[in-house]
Design a protein around this motif. Structure first.
Motif, mmCIF file in Angstrom:
data_model
loop_
_atom_site.group_PDB
_atom_site.id
_atom_site.type_symbol
_atom_site.label_atom_id
_atom_site.label_comp_id
_atom_site.label_asym_id
_atom_site.label_seq_id
_atom_site.Cartn_x
_atom_site.Cartn_y
_atom_site.Cartn_z
ATOM 1 N N VAL A 318 0.651 -1.278 -0.022
ATOM 2 C CA VAL A 318 -0.266 -0.296 0.265
ATOM 3 C C VAL A 318 0.479 1.580 -0.564
ATOM 4 O O VAL A 318 0.745 2.537 -0.972
ATOM 5 C CB VAL A 318 -0.673 -0.531 1.360
ATOM 6 C CG1 VAL A 318 -1.976 1.534 1.626
ATOM 7 C CG2 VAL A 318 -1.964 -1.597 0.553
ATOM 8 N N ARG A 321 2.740 1.574 -3.374
ATOM 9 C CA ARG A 321 2.212 1.963 -4.264
ATOM 10 C C ARG A 321 1.615 3.380 -4.061
ATOM 11 O O ARG A 321 1.334 4.441 -5.166
ATOM 12 C CB ARG A 321 0.851 1.327 -4.165
ATOM 13 C CG ARG A 321 -0.535 1.347 -5.521
ATOM 14 C CD ARG A 321 -1.604 0.215 -5.745
ATOM 15 N NE ARG A 321 -1.085 -0.843 -6.451
ATOM 16 C CZ ARG A 321 -1.282 -1.931 -5.202
ATOM 17 N NH1 ARG A 321 -1.809 -1.936 -4.173
ATOM 18 N NH2 ARG A 321 -0.863 -3.484 -6.115
ATOM 19 N N GLU A 322 0.905 4.062 -3.239
ATOM 20 C CA GLU A 322 0.339 4.999 -2.729
ATOM 21 C C GLU A 322 1.366 5.867 -2.694
ATOM 22 O O GLU A 322 0.655 7.535 -2.501
ATOM 23 C CB GLU A 322 -0.616 5.456 -1.622
ATOM 24 C CG GLU A 322 -1.164 4.266 -1.551
ATOM 25 C CD GLU A 322 -2.797 4.472 -0.914
ATOM 26 O OE1 GLU A 322 -2.478 5.168 0.116
ATOM 27 O OE2 GLU A 322 -4.049 3.283 -0.186
ATOM 28 N N ARG A 411 -11.019 -8.301 -12.201
ATOM 29 C CA ARG A 411 -12.189 -7.505 -11.661
ATOM 30 C C ARG A 411 -13.220 -7.693 -10.960
ATOM 31 O O ARG A 411 -13.524 -8.431 -11.426
ATOM 32 C CB ARG A 411 -12.631 -6.411 -12.210
ATOM 33 C CG ARG A 411 -11.332 -5.520 -13.460
ATOM 34 C CD ARG A 411 -12.204 -4.723 -14.307
ATOM 35 N NE ARG A 411 -10.560 -4.337 -15.457
ATOM 36 C CZ ARG A 411 -9.674 -3.899 -15.438
ATOM 37 N NH1 ARG A 411 -9.174 -3.402 -13.913
ATOM 38 N NH2 ARG A 411 -8.942 -2.825 -16.274
ATOM 39 N N ALA A 414 -13.317 -5.051 -5.737
ATOM 40 C CA ALA A 414 -11.957 -3.886 -4.635
ATOM 41 C C ALA A 414 -11.981 -2.847 -5.211
ATOM 42 O O ALA A 414 -12.096 -2.002 -4.501
ATOM 43 C CB ALA A 414 -10.718 -4.749 -4.806
ATOM 44 N N ARG A 415 -11.786 -2.390 -6.749
ATOM 45 C CA ARG A 415 -11.364 -0.686 -7.545
ATOM 46 C C ARG A 415 -12.315 -0.387 -8.323
ATOM 47 O O ARG A 415 -12.417 0.289 -8.963
ATOM 48 C CB ARG A 415 -9.812 -0.996 -7.992
ATOM 49 C CG ARG A 415 -8.991 -0.983 -7.533
ATOM 50 C CD ARG A 415 -7.457 -1.573 -7.708
ATOM 51 N NE ARG A 415 -6.422 -2.292 -7.034
ATOM 52 C CZ ARG A 415 -5.926 -2.169 -7.154
ATOM 53 N NH1 ARG A 415 -6.372 -3.285 -7.950
ATOM 54 N NH2 ARG A 415 -4.768 -3.122 -6.408
ATOM 55 N N ASP A 416 -14.516 -1.216 -7.765
ATOM 56 C CA ASP A 416 -15.101 -1.327 -8.969
ATOM 57 C C ASP A 416 -15.999 -0.975 -7.857
ATOM 58 O O ASP A 416 -16.665 -2.033 -7.470
ATOM 59 C CB ASP A 416 -15.158 -2.125 -10.031
ATOM 60 C CG ASP A 416 -16.099 -1.998 -11.312
ATOM 61 O OD1 ASP A 416 -16.956 -0.944 -10.802
ATOM 62 O OD2 ASP A 416 -16.330 -1.913 -12.257
ATOM 63 N N GLU A 417 -16.637 0.313 -7.923
ATOM 64 C CA GLU A 417 -17.595 0.432 -6.538
ATOM 65 C C GLU A 417 -18.732 0.356 -7.198
ATOM 66 O O GLU A 417 -19.960 -0.342 -6.748
ATOM 67 C CB GLU A 417 -17.791 2.229 -6.739
ATOM 68 C CG GLU A 417 -18.800 2.579 -4.994
ATOM 69 C CD GLU A 417 -18.889 4.107 -4.688
ATOM 70 O OE1 GLU A 417 -19.303 4.324 -4.147
ATOM 71 O OE2 GLU A 417 -17.667 4.778 -5.353
ATOM 72 N N ARG A 420 -18.745 -3.684 -6.519
ATOM 73 C CA ARG A 420 -19.197 -3.915 -5.737
ATOM 74 C C ARG A 420 -20.758 -3.828 -5.255
ATOM 75 O O ARG A 420 -20.772 -4.647 -4.029
ATOM 76 C CB ARG A 420 -18.180 -3.057 -4.586
ATOM 77 C CG ARG A 420 -18.412 -3.309 -3.174
ATOM 78 C CD ARG A 420 -16.979 -3.242 -2.854
ATOM 79 N NE ARG A 420 -16.818 -1.432 -2.212
ATOM 80 C CZ ARG A 420 -16.198 -0.336 -3.219
ATOM 81 N NH1 ARG A 420 -15.452 -1.014 -3.647
ATOM 82 N NH2 ARG A 420 -16.381 1.310 -2.662
ATOM 83 N N THR A 449 -9.375 -5.308 -0.842
ATOM 84 C CA THR A 449 -8.743 -5.060 -1.560
ATOM 85 C C THR A 449 -7.587 -4.534 -2.524
ATOM 86 O O THR A 449 -6.488 -3.836 -3.265
ATOM 87 C CB THR A 449 -7.791 -4.729 -0.337
ATOM 88 O OG1 THR A 449 -6.408 -5.987 -0.086
ATOM 89 C CG2 THR A 449 -7.415 -4.566 1.517
ATOM 90 N N GLY A 450 -7.688 -5.590 -3.853
ATOM 91 C CA GLY A 450 -7.026 -5.901 -4.632
ATOM 92 C C GLY A 450 -8.080 -7.083 -5.713
ATOM 93 O O GLY A 450 -9.487 -8.202 -4.892
ATOM 94 N N ASP A 451 -7.603 -6.151 -6.735
ATOM 95 C CA ASP A 451 -9.139 -8.003 -7.684
ATOM 96 C C ASP A 451 -8.249 -9.371 -7.903
ATOM 97 O O ASP A 451 -7.699 -9.072 -7.261
ATOM 98 C CB ASP A 451 -8.979 -7.141 -9.323
ATOM 99 C CG ASP A 451 -9.357 -5.926 -9.851
ATOM 100 O OD1 ASP A 451 -9.901 -5.820 -8.885
ATOM 101 O OD2 ASP A 451 -8.416 -5.529 -10.186
#
Length: 861
Positions: A318, A321-322, A411, A414-417, A420, A449-451
């Motif tokens: 994390v 990456r951030e 996918r 995790a990164r696609d609201e 989700r 937290t991840g795909d």
């Protein structure tokens, strides 16, 4: 009313042999086959379809399988008797890491893809202990030879599994089976992936990956488990680049010092705010790294400032990456320190120090770096050992490491609201049994937290159907992924050739190279509705069974199997794959610890089934509600013994009831008979509602309670009248007994499946499991009559016992005291009470409670 056949009824009914007898009969007669023609004629509403869990065919079944699969079978048998066309398939989960591990140990081999195929290969031995063994002790063989051994062993395992499931009495349609490594399965799994790739749901990425160094494979988030491990904090001194002093950090992983890319503290931590934006130099390796702020840093942990390494744990990922940090990975896929030092280490001393670590395991490297730090004076202190949670692959033996690899992902929200939210909404549209299990699904979806990482660096599995174009230098061009046409599937890219190329272009500049990885086993198991239901293979069948009515499974794989299946269905059809999810609890040992192979407390079911009988084990399974853990003590399986007693009583009671012929034109004329049947009507209603609500434990509870009242009280009360052909009440008693037997056998049939089938065959045609589910008979009666008569019978028995007399001793007079309302009910059953108690004169008196207040035994003759 069908007549019983005395030739069918054994002199002494026994449970032994019923599994083999009826298992063979059901198979011969096709009792549980899915009637596809009937389903097609009646439509989807007439079908009840089950997405049966495919057990992993790489070991042995345990008592937990018996427990949960019985729950499913009970529901299947109930729905079949309700008139549904039950689609009840069975799959075998063959591929994946567990199968490979079992093959390695069973045959003493390991796969080396560089070796040529040996058509005459014979493994060094068969029948290994299935425990971990060193790779160095295993004979390397070609990939094709290895896969052939995987195929061979799983097929043998599946035969044993099927035999045990048949012995248990699962009413599976054994013509509807699939394997997760068959050609059809490979085709459908590859097709689903390609369709997702075309929609942009599947993609490839070079990224930090959780890695099992024993299996040499990437591991997905859903396959992780925390295990407690010993560790110790090492306090190290980092030197400020401006020479103004040191910053001390604490780490449990000093061996990753060469992979350090930054120090990090919480932005609100006043101790380190003056240093944010400055740099420090790492001890030993003298690499300049920044001091940064991030909200995930914990001020109360260690010195409050941490080193970021690529990569020590998932938090490092994390931060990396951030904070947009460089990657200085020093661990290879074998878990050893890489030979080449990171480019950032430029000093001769730093490179010399790194050379002392190169090639070492994590543990050896830790020991070496601690010695180096001690010599340099940069090791301030080593704290006391403590225990903390460390990530493991659920089937692995050593902690996971994090290495940078190129992997395939799907996918998962995790990164696609939007995705989700759709997954959560589809979960809400389903009925969960029990309902609180829904929260576990929702928590998992919300915490991703991840795909989903779906590629594995293994051998026995579904090949990822991809090739890569090679550039003029022979390097993979990851932007030129070559895919097969859908009608070419299934393919193996290591032997098949992409369109527009020839085999002699494989591996040469300007040609192509195959993807070597296979899919994670869950990437195929997530398609079990599609595999069983004929998706993109048999559209008529698919439309008859999908979405499925039921997904039964264990609570521990909600995050893996249930979620991944929901994801694939949502991506492909925008809907939930089932309307109901039935979640079984765990089996725990007498100390309430979950049974698992690692704890050595697993019970294999074969001996239990052989010793106590399948009906007894089915009874034990049915006694627990969905979602509730059940204790099992193999030394004293109390519930199993109770179940065996019930099954034996079913046979004996049926034999006894069938000894009373039912006269032509018999009708219910006696108040006690009507009372019993009225009470039974209520049992039918309650049991039916319970079965409909996936509560087999309540259905069993209410049915069993009445069954024992029927046997212990009602049978005793009416048997004299039923025997006496001159009694005008005899036809009523015989008919009531037969009606009750027919109803009770059918109520118990989903659970006590063998004994009820045996008893049914003594007086009815066809299988009880394809007969109609009982409906309330609608005979009007007063339930209070049976209740009062049963209580009075208990009182009469107790009075004789207290008088030290046999139950067969005649009674001159007896008085039963009871409230006025009960006296009226007792008078309706007075004749049967006199007969069963051998009472010449029966009197009644008013009192607050029912009791036998006086009894006078008849004088001895």
């Amino acid at each position: 009313m069908a007549a019983s056949d005395p030739n069918q009824i054994p002199d002494k009914p026994v449970l032994e042999g019923l599994e083999a007898k009826w298992g063979e009969r059901w198979s011969e007669q096709g009792t549980f086959l899915f009637d596809r023609a009937g389903a097609a004629a009646s439509g989807r509403g007439s079908v009840y379809s089950i997405d049966t869990p495919p057990p992993t065919a790489s070991g042995s079944l345990h008592i937990g399988h018996v427990f949960s699969y019985t729950h499913t079978d009970i529901k299947a048998r109930f729905e079949r008797m309700r008139g549904k066309h039950v689609f009840y398939p069975m799959g075998w989960d063959d591929n994946g890491l567990p199968t490979e591990r079992r093959v390695q140990n069973y045959y003493g081999v390991r796969c080396d893809p560089s070796l040529p195929y040996d058509p005459d290969f014979t493994p060094p031995f068969e029948g290994g202990d299935n425990k971990s063994s060193r790779a160095a002790d295993q004979l390397p063989i070609s990939r094709r030879n290895f896969i052939e051994l995987c195929e061979k062993l799983t097929i043998e395992d599946e035969k044993q599994f099927e035999a045990l499931f048949r012995q248990l009495g699962l009413s599976v349609d054994w013509t509807q089976t699939y394997r997760t490594i068959s050609d059809d399965t490979i085709r459908q799994s590859q097709l689903a992936f390609l369709r997702g790739l075309e929609r942009g749901e599947a993609y490839q990425s070079l990224a930090p990956t959780l890695w099992d160094i024993d299996f040499r494979s990437a591991i997905a988030q859903a396959e992780l488990e925390d295990r407690e491990q010993q560790a110790a904090y090492h306090r190290l001194a980092f030197h400020r680049s401006d020479g103004s002093g040191d910053i001390q950090i604490e780490t449990t992983r000093p061996e990753l010092l060469a992979a350090c890319v930054a120090l990090v503290a919480h932005p609100d931590d006043e101790r380190y705010q003056p240093y944010f934006g400055s740099t420090v130099r790492t001890p030993i390796f003298d690499v300049e790294v920044p001091v940064l702020a991030h909200h995930l840093a914990q001020p109360d942990k260690g010195s409050g400032i941490a080193m970021i390494c690529t990569f020590g744990d998932v938090t490092d990922i994390v931060w990396w990456r951030e904070l947009d940090l460089p990657n200085r990975t020093i661990l290879g896929k074998d878990g050893r320190v890489l030979a080449e030092a990171p480019e950032a280490i430029v000093t001769d001393a730093g490179r010399a120090a790194y050379a002392q670590l190169a090639g070492k395991t994590v543990f050896s490297a830790r020991k070496a770096i601690v010695e180096l730090l001690g010599e340099s004076g940069d090791l301030i202190e080593v704290g006391k050992p403590f225990s903390h949670a460390v990530k493991f692959f659920e089937k692995g033996d050593r902690p996971l490491e994090i290495v940078s690899t190129r992997q395939w992902y799907i996918r998962n929200g995790a990164r696609d609201e939007q995705l989700r939210d759709q997954l959560l909404e589809n979960g809400k549209k389903m009925a969960w049994h029990p309902d609180f299990m829904r929260v576990r699904y929702e928590n998992w979806v919300g915490g991703l937290t991840g795909d989903w990482l779906v590629s594995r660096q293994r051998f026995f599995g579904v090949p990822i159907p991809i090739w890569y174009a090679l550039d003029e230098n022979g390097e993979r061009d990851y932007d030129r992924v070559l895919t097969p046409a859908h009608d070419q599937l299934p393919i193996d890219p290591t032997s098949d050739v992409p369109a527009g190329y020839t085999e002699d272009q494989r591996g040469v500049p300007g040609g192509f190279v195959a993807e070597q990885d296979i899919f994670d086993t869950w990437a195929t198991s997530s398609l079990t509705p599609q595999l069983a239901g004929g998706w993109q293979r048999d559209e008529e069948l698919w439309n008859l069974v999908a979405p499925f009515d039921l997904r039964p499974q264990g609570q521990d794989i909600i995050r893996t199997w249930l979620f991944s299946t929901m994801l694939r269905s949502t991506l492909e059809d925008q809907r939930a794959p089932w309307s109901n999810a039935a979640i079984s609890g765990f089996i725990v040992d007498p100390d309430r610890k979950k049974m698992s192979k690692s704890k050595g407390n697993v019970v294999t079911p074969a001996d239990i089934l052989d010793k106590h009988g399948s009906d007894a084990v089915r009874y034990w399974s049915a006694s627990s509600r969905l979602g509730m853990d059940a204790a099992f003590d193999p030394q004293n399986p109390t519930q199993v013994k109770i179940g065996r007693r019930l099954a034996i009583k079913v046979l004996n009671a049926a034999k006894f009831v069938l000894s009373f012929p039912v006269p032509e034109g018999a009708q219910i004329t006696h108040a006690l008979d009507a009372s019993m049947l009225t009470t039974l009507d209520q049992v039918v209603r309650e049991a039916t509602a319970a079965y409909e609500g996936y509560d087999q434990a309540k259905a069993l509870e209410v049915t069993e309670a009445f069954f024992w009242t029927f046997c212990d009280d009602y049978l005793e009360l009416v048997k004299e009248r039923a025997y006496d052909q001159t009694d005008v009440g005899q036809p009523s008693a015989a008919l009531a007994l037969r009606l009750a037997l027919s109803t009770l056998l059918r109520l118990l049939a989903p659970i006590v499946s063998f004994a009820t089938e045996e008893a049914w065959s003594w007086f009815e045609e066809g299988s009880i499991h394809t007969s109609s589910w009982p409906e309330p008979a609608g005979i009007e009666g007063d339930a209070a009559v049976l209740t009062a008569a049963s209580a009075a019978l208990i009182g009469i028995r107790r009075a004789k016992t207290e008088a030290k007399a046999s139950q067969k001793t005649p009674v001159a007079t007896a008085t039963i005291a009871a409230p006025a309302a009960q006296i009226e009910a007792l008078r309706a059953a007075a004749g049967d009470l006199r007969a069963v108690g051998r009472i010449a004169e029966l009197n009644f008196a008013e009192a607050d409670e029912l009791a036998v207040t006086a009894i006078e035994l008849a004088p001895e003759a």
